[in-house]
Design an enzyme around this catalytic site. Sequence first.
Site, PDB file in Angstrom:
ATOM      1  N   GLY A 185      13.691  -3.340   2.025  1.00  0.00           N
ATOM      2  CA  GLY A 185      14.002  -2.028   1.093  1.00  0.00           C
ATOM      3  C   GLY A 185      14.899  -2.150   0.207  1.00  0.00           C
ATOM      4  O   GLY A 185      15.183  -1.100  -0.710  1.00  0.00           O
TER       5      GLY A 185
ATOM      6  N   GLU B 248       0.707  -1.189  -0.024  1.00  0.00           N
ATOM      7  CA  GLU B 248       0.170   0.048   0.019  1.00  0.00           C
ATOM      8  C   GLU B 248       0.929   1.167   0.141  1.00  0.00           C
ATOM      9  O   GLU B 248       0.617   2.265  -0.506  1.00  0.00           O
ATOM     10  CB  GLU B 248      -0.910   0.186   1.226  1.00  0.00           C
TER      11      GLU B 248
ATOM     12  N   PRO C 188      12.304 -13.517   1.408  1.00  0.00           N
ATOM     13  CA  PRO C 188      10.735 -13.429   2.248  1.00  0.00           C
ATOM     14  C   PRO C 188      10.272 -12.148   2.358  1.00  0.00           C
ATOM     15  O   PRO C 188      10.846 -11.272   2.495  1.00  0.00           O
ATOM     16  CB  PRO C 188      11.431 -14.000   3.528  1.00  0.00           C
TER      17      PRO C 188
ATOM     18  N   ASN D  52       1.970  -8.025  -5.690  1.00  0.00           N
ATOM     19  CA  ASN D  52       2.316  -7.428  -6.773  1.00  0.00           C
ATOM     20  C   ASN D  52       3.256  -7.712  -7.782  1.00  0.00           C
ATOM     21  O   ASN D  52       4.580  -7.828  -7.370  1.00  0.00           O
ATOM     22  CB  ASN D  52       2.549  -5.879  -6.435  1.00  0.00           C
ATOM     23  N   PRO D  53       2.975  -8.193  -9.011  1.00  0.00           N
ATOM     24  CA  PRO D  53       3.802  -8.598  -9.911  1.00  0.00           C
ATOM     25  C   PRO D  53       4.536  -7.377 -10.938  1.00  0.00           C
ATOM     26  O   PRO D  53       5.608  -7.639 -11.730  1.00  0.00           O
ATOM     27  CB  PRO D  53       2.987  -9.355 -10.983  1.00  0.00           C
TER      28      PRO D  53
ATOM     29  N   GLU E 260       6.542  -4.808 -10.032  1.00  0.00           N
ATOM     30  CA  GLU E 260       7.705  -4.370  -9.849  1.00  0.00           C
ATOM     31  C   GLU E 260       8.623  -5.441 -10.519  1.00  0.00           C
ATOM     32  O   GLU E 260       9.731  -4.979 -11.169  1.00  0.00           O
ATOM     33  CB  GLU E 260       8.146  -4.536  -8.357  1.00  0.00           C
TER      34      GLU E 260
END
Length: 438
Positions: free
Chosen positions: A312, A68, A270, A337-338, A340
């Site tokens: 990060g 998010e 992970p 989310n694919p 990136e």
Amino acid sequence: MSNGLARMALFGYRMAGICAYPLASPYLAYRTLKGKEERQRRLERFGYPSVPRPHGPLIWVHAASVGETLAVIPLIRELRRREIHVLLTTGTVTSAALSRTRLGDEVIHQYVPLDVKFPIKRFIAYWRPDAAITAESEIWPTTMAELSRRNIPQIRVNARISDRSYERWSNRSKIAELLFGRLALVVARSDLDAERFRDLGAWPVVISGNLKGDTDPPPVDEAVLAGYQSQVGDRKTWAAICTFEGEEEAAAFVHRAIKPRNQQLTIIVPRHPERGDAIEAMLREKGLTVARRSRNDVITPETDIFLGDSIGEMGLYLRLTEISFVGRSLTAEGGQNPLESAMLGCAVLSGPNVQNFRETYQQVIRKGGARMVRDTEMLAKAVHYLMTNEVARRKMIDCGHEAVQDMRGALSTTIKALEPYLNPLTVAARLRPAGGGA
């Protein structure tokens, strides 16, 4: 709180799978969040601020976790361009670290307060937001009731409702209408989500597409990247990212199954880096040699697994490969989310359980940038095929780039929908004298 709002709050907790009665005690509520905050900032969970409120218009943006937070970064930058202060709240240490890395001093970051009466009242009274924008799907009844009592507009962006949540709310339509009807605006990320919000009582609802399509690729420290690229050398690689419990074991199976033919390096990232010790122990029990990012271990020709247990640095891991399996989709549910992976030049693989990203995967798969696998054995075959077939791999990478470009535009649609709320704040911010009052 009125009887209607009290019923709304009580039911909302139950819908979220939380027992409402223990949450009446802030101490018991806090115990449910143990390990999800920085110790020195724990009072933020009770609504106590750790920094001063700036003068001028301020919008409260809430993003529960990493996904998010990534989605709202472009929106936050647009708000700051308009000279509107942004208070960003998140719920996890990893999302707080992401805020520091990507946004720095552009925002004020606080951990989100518990959805309990007095922390929320204290939080809102201190920060006095001119509007509250929440990303995606979280519903916090006490917070919504308090914002409504103070006539603070509540806006949902990149909004979605999972199949399970929609079914639950639909079975309590009167309470759902009371709760969702308090939203001033919903900007939904798909036609299906928009229809569901309307069914539950939200109005107005507009459709934007997925804000994550307008995000920038995750950054990387070029010196660190060059160092690891040198260590990897000419070895073939693949990555299993955003993995949940069970998916690291699947990655280990794939590694052992295809190693005799490829001698590859497997990268495992992970979703929760704090599981690093347990994951390493599991991998070593299987006879695999592990290098961990958190220890700055060197990748040698004998290294089987590069364990990306850092916060990060997704930009680093994805730049070390051209094949990315996106987790929470094989042994867990919901998906991750694919985009990136597609942005950074990876052919995308996923398990079938991607309910939370259904429309995104449909678009990327339709373009040819992603494939789904049924099980671990099928994943091993897909990874081997892409490693050994450069033409197929490059075609998927190019198709993934094309899919991402086609999905851009959600930010401009979202901003247009928000204009009635943003324009007055922009004018106030630009007319306020330097050093003027709030």
